[in-house]
Motif scaffolding. Structure first.
Motif, PDB file in Angstrom:
ATOM      1  N   ASP A   8       3.355 -10.318  -4.048  1.00  0.00           N
ATOM      2  CA  ASP A   8       2.056 -10.567  -3.431  1.00  0.00           C
ATOM      3  C   ASP A   8       1.768  -9.400  -2.485  1.00  0.00           C
ATOM      4  O   ASP A   8       2.600  -9.080  -1.625  1.00  0.00           O
ATOM      5  CB  ASP A   8       2.078 -11.883  -2.667  1.00  0.00           C
ATOM      6  N   THR A   9       0.605  -8.760  -2.652  1.00  0.00           N
ATOM      7  CA  THR A   9       0.366  -7.474  -1.980  1.00  0.00           C
ATOM      8  C   THR A   9      -0.994  -7.417  -1.290  1.00  0.00           C
ATOM      9  O   THR A   9      -1.975  -7.982  -1.778  1.00  0.00           O
ATOM     10  CB  THR A   9       0.462  -6.333  -3.018  1.00  0.00           C
ATOM     11  N   TYR A  10      -1.028  -6.725  -0.162  1.00  0.00           N
ATOM     12  CA  TYR A  10      -2.285  -6.420   0.537  1.00  0.00           C
ATOM     13  C   TYR A  10      -2.620  -4.960   0.247  1.00  0.00           C
ATOM     14  O   TYR A  10      -1.843  -4.053   0.584  1.00  0.00           O
ATOM     15  CB  TYR A  10      -2.142  -6.648   2.042  1.00  0.00           C
ATOM     16  N   LYS A  16      -7.857  -0.592  -6.542  1.00  0.00           N
ATOM     17  CA  LYS A  16      -6.484  -0.808  -7.007  1.00  0.00           C
ATOM     18  C   LYS A  16      -6.152  -2.296  -7.019  1.00  0.00           C
ATOM     19  O   LYS A  16      -5.485  -2.780  -7.940  1.00  0.00           O
ATOM     20  CB  LYS A  16      -5.498  -0.059  -6.104  1.00  0.00           C
ATOM     21  N   ALA A  17      -6.610  -3.018  -6.013  1.00  0.00           N
ATOM     22  CA  ALA A  17      -6.365  -4.458  -5.959  1.00  0.00           C
ATOM     23  C   ALA A  17      -6.951  -5.154  -7.182  1.00  0.00           C
ATOM     24  O   ALA A  17      -6.309  -6.010  -7.807  1.00  0.00           O
ATOM     25  CB  ALA A  17      -6.964  -5.045  -4.687  1.00  0.00           C
ATOM     26  N   TYR A  42      -7.234  -7.543  -0.450  1.00  0.00           N
ATOM     27  CA  TYR A  42      -7.722  -6.180  -0.230  1.00  0.00           C
ATOM     28  C   TYR A  42      -8.696  -6.139   0.945  1.00  0.00           C
ATOM     29  O   TYR A  42      -9.325  -7.135   1.312  1.00  0.00           O
ATOM     30  CB  TYR A  42      -8.403  -5.640  -1.498  1.00  0.00           C
ATOM     31  N   THR A  43      -8.791  -4.967   1.534  1.00  0.00           N
ATOM     32  CA  THR A  43      -9.779  -4.713   2.574  1.00  0.00           C
ATOM     33  C   THR A  43     -10.778  -3.691   2.050  1.00  0.00           C
ATOM     34  O   THR A  43     -10.423  -2.787   1.273  1.00  0.00           O
ATOM     35  CB  THR A  43      -9.109  -4.205   3.867  1.00  0.00           C
ATOM     36  N   ALA A  44     -12.032  -3.839   2.432  1.00  0.00           N
ATOM     37  CA  ALA A  44     -13.092  -2.919   1.999  1.00  0.00           C
ATOM     38  C   ALA A  44     -14.319  -3.163   2.867  1.00  0.00           C
ATOM     39  O   ALA A  44     -14.405  -4.160   3.587  1.00  0.00           O
ATOM     40  CB  ALA A  44     -13.419  -3.137   0.516  1.00  0.00           C
ATOM     41  N   CYS A  55      -7.734 -12.069  -6.734  1.00  0.00           N
ATOM     42  CA  CYS A  55      -8.195 -10.859  -6.040  1.00  0.00           C
ATOM     43  C   CYS A  55      -9.019 -11.319  -4.839  1.00  0.00           C
ATOM     44  O   CYS A  55     -10.162 -11.757  -4.989  1.00  0.00           O
ATOM     45  CB  CYS A  55      -9.034 -10.002  -6.984  1.00  0.00           C
ATOM     46  N   ILE A  56      -8.446 -11.222  -3.641  1.00  0.00           N
ATOM     47  CA  ILE A  56      -8.997 -11.925  -2.479  1.00  0.00           C
ATOM     48  C   ILE A  56      -9.380 -10.939  -1.377  1.00  0.00           C
ATOM     49  O   ILE A  56      -8.554 -10.135  -0.915  1.00  0.00           O
ATOM     50  CB  ILE A  56      -7.973 -12.949  -1.951  1.00  0.00           C
TER      51      ILE A  56
END
Length: 479
Positions: A8-10, A16-17, A42-44, A55-56
Motif C-alpha cells: 500500500d503506497t502513497y 504513477k498512482a 496520491y497527492t495532486a 486510487c485515492i
C-alpha cells in the motif's frame, strides 16, 4: 533478483498512482491465504477523474485528517517516482510524512478511548421492538468470518436486527471502525468469537463469546472476570474445563459445535451425483518456520500412520523445540494430519478424487494430478459437495467441523478421520464413515453409513444456537 512485493503506497505522482492502481495488484495481509487490493494514495493539485476504487486522492495537507478517521489501511511505502524531488527533499518529506501518520495513529487511540467510555454508558432499551445483535468479524480470518456471517443470518431469520461488522478488501481489522459501529448500533446482544471483549460494555448489554481456538486467555493463570450478562460457548470440552478452573460459573457455559448456513449448503437434486471423493481445504503448512528436524517430522508421521498420536508425543516435542504446547497441538499436529490424510486419499486406486484449496498443494507432487484449484466460500463449494458421493474431513482434535456439516447438508457422505486426540463427543457415528489409517480409508470406498448423513446438518444448526441465545436473554430480562 528478489521480486518486490506490492505494498500500500502513497504516491507524490498522481499519474504513477493511477498507473499502478489500474494494475489491481494484490498485497499480503496478516494471513498467508488472504490477500487484499493494493491501495494507491496520491497527492495532486486536483483530484483525478474516472479512477479505480483503490486510487485515492489524499492531498498532502489533508493526510492527518484523512487517516485519523479512515477505515482503509495506512500506506506502508512512499513513492517519489516521476517527480523532481531531490534526495534531501525526499528524505525530508519521508520523515515528515511518517510523523504525520504517527500523530494520526495517536489521535485514533484517543478517539478509541472516547468511544469506549461512551459505549460503557450506552444502555440498550429492551422495550425496543426488535433485539439488536452485533457481530464483529475480520476478513483476515479463514474460518471465523464465515461462522460469524452464518450466525448473523440465523439471527436475521429469527426476526432480529443485525449488524455484521467486517472490513472490505481496502480496510484492516483496526478497532476504531468497530467501536464506531458498535456505539452507533447500541446492540442488546454482542457475539464475539475467540475474544471476551467485555470490559467496555454497558452492564445491561448481553455478551456471548464463542471460543474455538486455544487463545492465550484460556491458558494463562488469570481469573476470568465475567459480568452478569456474559456467557461463553466452547467448541471443546477442554476449553470448558479450563474456564471452570479460571472461576467461570458452569451456568454461563454452553457447548457449541460448528454448523452451517442452510441457504448456501443444501441438497440440490439438479446436480448429478458422481461416485467420487472430494476434499475442500488448503495445506495448512503451519510447521513452516519452526525448523523441525527430519527425525521429528518422520516420528510424527509414523504415529499418524499407526494411529498412535498422543498428548505425551505433543508434550515431548513442544518442550524439545520450545513451542507452546497449545500451539503445537492445535496448529502443527492438524497440519501434519491433514497432509498425511490427503496423501492417503491420493494414493487410492480406481477412485475419482478431487482436491480443492490454495496452490500450496502444488508443492506436494502426489496431490498435483488431483488438484482442482481454490473455491470461494459459498455456492461453488456447495456445488462440489452436491456433485460428490463422498467428502473427506481430516482434523485430529474434533469431528464436528464446519466442513462436515456443509457436506452433510449437501447429502455428501462425510468420511471423517479420527484418532486418540479427538476430544469432542460425536453423536452421529451412524451418519458417517470413519477411518484412522490408510487401510481403514480404503475400506470406506463404496460403503454407506447406517443412517442418513443429512441428519447431522439438521441436528447441528446456527439457528438453534441463535435461539438458545435469544431464550437466555429473554429469561434473564424476565428475572
Amino acid at each position: 533478483m528478489v521480486e518486490t512485493k506490492p505494498l500500500d503506497t502513497y504516491f507524490f505522482s498522481a499519474k504513477k498512482a493511477l498507473e499502478i492502481a489500474k494494475q489491481q495488484n494484490r498485497v499480503e495481509t496478516s494471513v498467508k491465504s488472504i490477500d487484499a487490493l493494493q491501495l494507491c494514495y496520491y497527492t495532486a493539485d486536483e483530484k483525478l477523474s474516472n479512477t479505480p476504487k483503490n486510487c485515492i486522492y489524499v492531498p498532502l495537507e489533508d493526510v492527518f485528517n484523512y487517516f485519523v478517521t479512515t477505515t482503509f489501511r495506512f500506506p506502508k511505502a512512499i513513492s517519489f517516482e516521476d517527480t523532481d524531488f531531490s534526495m534531501p527533499e525526499q528524505a525530508e518529506l519521508n520523515g515528515a510524512f511518517g510523523e504525520i501518520l504517527g500523530s494520526a495513529q495517536e489521535e485514533r487511540r484517543s478517539l478509541m478511548k472516547v468511544y469506549v467510555n461512551e459505549i460503557k454508558q450506552n444502555e440498550p432499551n429492551f422495550n425496543d421492538e426488535k433485539l439488536r445483535v452485533f457481530l464483529p468479524a475480520c476478513r483476515e480470518t479463514t474460518v471465523m468470518q464465515y461462522v460469524s456471517k452464518n450466525i448473523a443470518e440465523a439471527f436475521e431469520d429469527l426476526g432480529c436486527e443485525v449488524f455484521y461488522h467486517i472490513q472490505d478488501e481496502l480496510g484492516d481489522c483496526h478497532t476504531l471502525p468497530l467501536l464506531h459501529n458498535l456505539h452507533n448500533f447500541n446492540p442488546h446482544i454482542i457475539i464475539n468469537i475467540n475474544h471476551l471483549d467485555n470490559t467496555f460494555l454497558h452492564d445491561n448489554t448481553f455478551n456471548f463469546s464463542w471460543f474455538q481456538d486455544p487463545m492465550p486467555f484460556l491458558y494463562n493463570g488469570e481469573k476470568v472476570k465475567l459480568r452478569q450478562r456474559d456467557y461463553i460457548f466452547t467448541l471443546f470440552e477442554e476449553y470448558k474445563d479450563l474456564l471452570i478452573k479460571k472461576g467461570v460459573n458452569k451456568e454461563h457455559l454452553y457447548p457449541q459445535s460448528f454448523a452451517t448456513n442452510p441457504k448456501i449448503f443444501f441438497k440440490d437434486d439438479s446436480i448429478k451425483k458422481e461416485n467420487k471423493i472430494v476434499f475442500l481445504g488448503s495445506d495448512y503448512n503451519f510447521e513452516e518456520g519452526h525448523d523441525l528436524d527430519k527425525y521429528c517430522i518422520d516420528d510424527i508421521n509414523e504415529h499418524i500412520e499407526n494411529n498412535t498420536l498422543s498428548e505425551e508425543l505433543i508434550i515431548k516435542y513442544s518442550k524439545e523445540y520450545g513451542i507452546k504446547y497449545s500451539h503445537f497441538k492445535t496448529f502443527l499436529i492438524p497440519s501434519f494430519v491433514r497432509r498425511k490424510v490427503i496423501l492417503w486419499l491420493c494414493s487410492l486406486k480406481n477412485v475419482n478424487i478431487e482436491v480443492y484449496g490454495t496452490d500450496t498443494w502444488l508443492k506436494t507432487p502426489e496431490v498435483v494430478p488431483f488438484y482442482k484449484g481454490l473455491l470461494p466460500y459459498g455456492p461453488k463449494m456447495a456445488e462440489v459437495y452436491n456433485s460428490a458421493k463422498y467428502a473427506i474431513a481430516a482434523h485430529p482434535l474434533y469431528r464436528y467441523q464446519q466442513r462436515v456439516t456443509e457436506m452433510s447438508a449437501c447429502n455428501c457422505i462425510p468420511i471423517i478421520y479420527t484418532c486418540p486426540l479427538v476430544s469432542d463427543v460425536f453423536l452421529h457415528e451412524d451418519n458417517v464413515l470413519s477411518f484412522s489409517t490408510l487401510e481403514e480409508l480404503k475400506n470406506c470406498v463404496d460403503k454407506l453409513p447406517k443412517k442418513d448423513c443429512m441428519q447431522i446438518a439438521e441436528d447441528v444448526s446456527y439457528k438453534k444456537m441463535a435461539t438458545t441465545i435469544i431464550n437466555t436473554v429473554k429469561d434473564e430480562i424476565k428475572g
